[in-house]
Design a protein around this motif. Structure first.
Motif, mmCIF file in Angstrom:
data_model
loop_
_atom_site.group_PDB
_atom_site.id
_atom_site.type_symbol
_atom_site.label_atom_id
_atom_site.label_comp_id
_atom_site.label_asym_id
_atom_site.label_seq_id
_atom_site.Cartn_x
_atom_site.Cartn_y
_atom_site.Cartn_z
ATOM 1 N N ARG A 70 2.700 -7.904 11.937
ATOM 2 C CA ARG A 70 2.336 -9.086 11.162
ATOM 3 C C ARG A 70 3.428 -10.125 11.338
ATOM 4 N NH1 ARG A 70 -1.349 -6.377 11.256
ATOM 5 N NH2 ARG A 70 -2.678 -5.529 9.601
ATOM 6 N N ARG A 71 3.029 -11.348 11.548
ATOM 7 C CA ARG A 71 4.002 -12.426 11.691
ATOM 8 C C ARG A 71 4.840 -12.556 10.415
ATOM 9 N NH1 ARG A 71 4.147 -16.769 15.083
ATOM 10 N NH2 ARG A 71 2.003 -16.336 15.794
ATOM 11 N N GLY A 72 6.151 -12.518 10.571
ATOM 12 C CA GLY A 72 7.047 -12.687 9.441
ATOM 13 C C GLY A 72 7.252 -11.446 8.592
ATOM 14 N N VAL A 73 6.646 -10.313 8.985
ATOM 15 C CA VAL A 73 6.797 -9.076 8.218
ATOM 16 C C VAL A 73 7.485 -8.026 9.084
ATOM 17 C CG1 VAL A 73 5.601 -7.257 6.933
ATOM 18 C CG2 VAL A 73 4.697 -9.591 6.929
ATOM 19 N N ASP A 74 8.482 -7.362 8.531
ATOM 20 C CA ASP A 74 9.219 -6.346 9.272
ATOM 21 C C ASP A 74 8.295 -5.198 9.671
ATOM 22 O OD1 ASP A 74 11.957 -5.203 10.067
ATOM 23 O OD2 ASP A 74 11.125 -3.602 8.814
ATOM 24 N N LEU A 75 8.412 -4.744 10.935
ATOM 25 C CA LEU A 75 7.524 -3.691 11.436
ATOM 26 C C LEU A 75 7.689 -2.409 10.633
ATOM 27 C CD1 LEU A 75 5.468 -2.773 13.574
ATOM 28 C CD2 LEU A 75 7.401 -2.148 15.043
ATOM 29 N N ASP A 76 8.904 -2.069 10.257
ATOM 30 C CA ASP A 76 9.118 -0.848 9.476
ATOM 31 C C ASP A 76 8.321 -0.886 8.173
ATOM 32 O OD1 ASP A 76 10.807 0.148 11.391
ATOM 33 O OD2 ASP A 76 12.649 -0.485 10.390
ATOM 34 N N THR A 77 8.193 -2.069 7.589
ATOM 35 C CA THR A 77 7.462 -2.205 6.328
ATOM 36 C C THR A 77 5.983 -1.893 6.512
ATOM 37 O OG1 THR A 77 9.016 -3.882 5.528
ATOM 38 C CG2 THR A 77 6.850 -3.802 4.475
ATOM 39 N N THR A 78 5.394 -2.437 7.567
ATOM 40 C CA THR A 78 3.965 -2.216 7.776
ATOM 41 C C THR A 78 3.674 -0.800 8.265
ATOM 42 O OG1 THR A 78 4.203 -3.253 9.955
ATOM 43 C CG2 THR A 78 3.402 -4.635 8.162
ATOM 44 N N VAL A 79 4.577 -0.214 9.047
ATOM 45 C CA VAL A 79 4.390 1.176 9.466
ATOM 46 C C VAL A 79 4.466 2.091 8.246
ATOM 47 C CG1 VAL A 79 5.391 3.078 10.786
ATOM 48 C CG2 VAL A 79 5.181 0.817 11.837
ATOM 49 N N GLU A 80 5.365 1.800 7.336
ATOM 50 C CA GLU A 80 5.453 2.588 6.098
ATOM 51 C C GLU A 80 4.184 2.422 5.271
ATOM 52 O OE1 GLU A 80 6.398 4.795 2.792
ATOM 53 O OE2 GLU A 80 7.181 4.879 4.840
ATOM 54 N N GLN A 81 3.633 1.219 5.275
ATOM 55 C CA GLN A 81 2.370 0.990 4.575
ATOM 56 C C GLN A 81 1.266 1.844 5.187
ATOM 57 O OE1 GLN A 81 1.048 -3.070 4.913
ATOM 58 N NE2 GLN A 81 -0.706 -2.802 3.544
ATOM 59 N N LEU A 82 1.224 1.924 6.512
ATOM 60 C CA LEU A 82 0.227 2.756 7.186
ATOM 61 C C LEU A 82 0.441 4.221 6.845
ATOM 62 C CD1 LEU A 82 -2.020 3.284 9.263
ATOM 63 C CD2 LEU A 82 -0.254 3.267 11.032
ATOM 64 N N ARG A 83 1.688 4.671 6.883
ATOM 65 C CA ARG A 83 1.977 6.072 6.562
ATOM 66 C C ARG A 83 1.478 6.427 5.167
ATOM 67 N NH1 ARG A 83 4.405 9.014 3.458
ATOM 68 N NH2 ARG A 83 5.269 7.225 2.330
ATOM 69 N N ALA A 84 1.735 5.527 4.202
ATOM 70 C CA ALA A 84 1.375 5.817 2.819
ATOM 71 C C ALA A 84 -0.129 5.866 2.597
ATOM 72 C CB ALA A 84 2.012 4.769 1.902
ATOM 73 N N VAL A 85 -0.877 5.063 3.355
ATOM 74 C CA VAL A 85 -2.316 4.996 3.139
ATOM 75 C C VAL A 85 -3.072 6.069 3.918
ATOM 76 C CG1 VAL A 85 -2.964 3.412 5.022
ATOM 77 C CG2 VAL A 85 -4.166 3.293 2.823
ATOM 78 N N THR A 86 -2.397 6.762 4.845
ATOM 79 C CA THR A 86 -3.046 7.788 5.663
ATOM 80 C C THR A 86 -3.046 9.113 4.914
ATOM 81 O OG1 THR A 86 -2.299 6.679 7.677
ATOM 82 C CG2 THR A 86 -3.049 8.959 7.888
ATOM 83 N N LEU A 87 -4.240 9.635 4.648
ATOM 84 C CA LEU A 87 -4.390 10.867 3.885
ATOM 85 C C LEU A 87 -5.085 11.934 4.724
ATOM 86 C CD1 LEU A 87 -5.647 9.357 0.493
ATOM 87 C CD2 LEU A 87 -3.276 9.777 1.225
#
Length: 409
Positions: A351-368
């Motif tokens: 995402r433009r302007g968003v740290d990649l680690d933040t969005t990867v962590e978001q993906l990790r948390a939402v994956t069940l």
């Protein structure tokens, strides 16, 4: 002849290229209408259009008036070579008053009896689309005014050629990509899977892909990949990589070895390309995943009763650019009942302007650890929502079905 245009001829040239009816014509029909007009208005013997090929390395004769054999014989001129090639390389008008093997590559030009020639580049939106050239069998000089007017004609043709190429490339790329994505994923009683592919809002098609295929002894091959670039060139490279990887997968069991062979092939034959790829092999009997990564983001593993986590896999260099990487590594991961592995391309998390680690962590948390289709729905809703994708997205979720072997819950 002096080559000086009178005001009436000048006006006729401008009217010819601004004729509103031309907008309705297909490209070949436009050439068929304008090139004879060019011959008449400039009082020349030939008018020809050569279009740049998709690789941007050659000019291909596409239309002609007075020199039709150039088209019929499929004349090709390397950019930078000869008269037309020089026009394309310099992207500026070129006039010559000697037409022979020392100045032109195509012998049809001097056998036609041409004594002087004028060529101008066809450029649209910064892209070279081709070259328009005219020739005369009479001794004459092309004036600066004629150069300007012929360039106006070339600019009109360039816009039409660029627009058609863009339409054709988008259609061809979409059809190619659609044909290469698996139509039906090979799910079994013990293994279930689902996938998504969303093209970027701007490119509409690119080089992201996923693949699933059955291997000997009941193993499953899982691929996620992202070719640099977009449009038809990226889709073509994607198709080549997909086919080559499948071939190597039949010969070598180790995913790292497969990526190494693919890297060697790509570096030798397509050194100007680059792709990130993740390739895994599921041993369906041992319930184990062997995985190797070439510059690609690690998959997410969700196991019932545990927090989801990124797989700890060495990320080697991407494939391509002649790197010929050695020493790639594979890592084995046990997949207990109910385990879900999610592969994805960077369009899902960048995402433009968003740290990649933040969005990867978001993906990790939402994956069940849930059925793959439900996982894809949840992930896309959280990571994409109602926003158009800025880049291509490929997503592949694979789960070992919990419960008794051969029975779906």
């Amino acid at each position: 002849m002096s080559g000086v245009l009178d005001p009436r001829t000048r006006l006729a040239v401008l009217e010819a290229i601004t004729d509103g009816g031309l907008r309705e014509l297909e490209l070949d029909d436009l050439f068929a209408v304008l090139l004879p007009r060019v011959r008449q208005l400039f009082e020349v013997d030939t008018a020809s259009v050569l279009l740049a090929d998709t690789g941007g390395r050659q000019l291909v004769a596409r239309a002609a008036s007075g020199l039709e054999a150039e088209v019929f014989q499929g004349v090709r001129i390397p950019i930078g070579t000869g008269f037309a090639g020089r026009v394309a390389l310099l992207r500026e008008p070129v006039r010559i008053d000697q037409v022979d093997e020392s100045t032109v590559v195509n012998p049809l030009l001097w056998t036609r009896g041409l004594r002087v020639m004028l060529g101008v580049p066809m450029v649209a939106q910064g892209d070279l689309t081709g070259v328009l050239h005219v020739g005369s069998a009479a001794a004459r000089q092309f004036t600066d005014e004629e150069v300007v007017l012929l360039q106006l004609v070339a600019d009109r043709l360039a816009i039409a050629a660029h627009a058609q190429r863009s339409r054709v490339e988008r259609t061809a790329a979409a059809l190619l990509q659609d044909s290469l994505l698996p139509g039906v994923l090979p799910a079994t009683a013990e293994w279930d899977m689902a996938a998504r592919y969303v093209p970027g809002a701007h490119s509409r098609v690119g080089g992201d892909w996923y693949d699933v295929f059955e291997l000997p002894d009941g193993r499953l091959g899982l691929v996620i990949g992202d070719v640099a670039g977009n449009g038809l060139p990226a889709a073509i490279v994607m198709g080549r990589l997909r086919s080559a990887l499948r071939a190597y997968a039949l010969e070598f069991a180790d995913p790292a070895e497969v990526l190494g062979r693919l890297d060697r092939k790509t570096g030798h034959f397509e050194g100007y390309t680059m792709a990130t790829i993740g390739y895994g092999v599921v041993d369906t009997a041992a319930h184990r995943l062997e995985l190797a990564l070439a510059g690609h983001l690690p998959p997410v593993l969700a196991v019932p009763g545990r927090p989801s986590a990124l797989l700890d896999v060495p990320v080697g260099p991407p494939v391509g650019f002649g790197l010929a990487v050695t020493g790639r590594k594979s890592v084995g991961v046990d997949l207990p009942p109910g385990a879900l592995v999610t592969f994805y391309t960077d369009g899902l998390v960048e995402r433009r302007g968003v740290d990649l680690d933040t969005t990867v962590e978001q993906l990790r948390a939402v994956t069940l650890a849930e059925p793959p289709e439900a996982a894809c729905v949840r992930i896309m809703a959280e990571m994409v929502g109602d926003r158009p994708a800025a880049d291509d997205i490929a997503l592949l979720a694979v789960r070992r079905v919990p419960g008794a072997a051969g029975v779906r819950p």
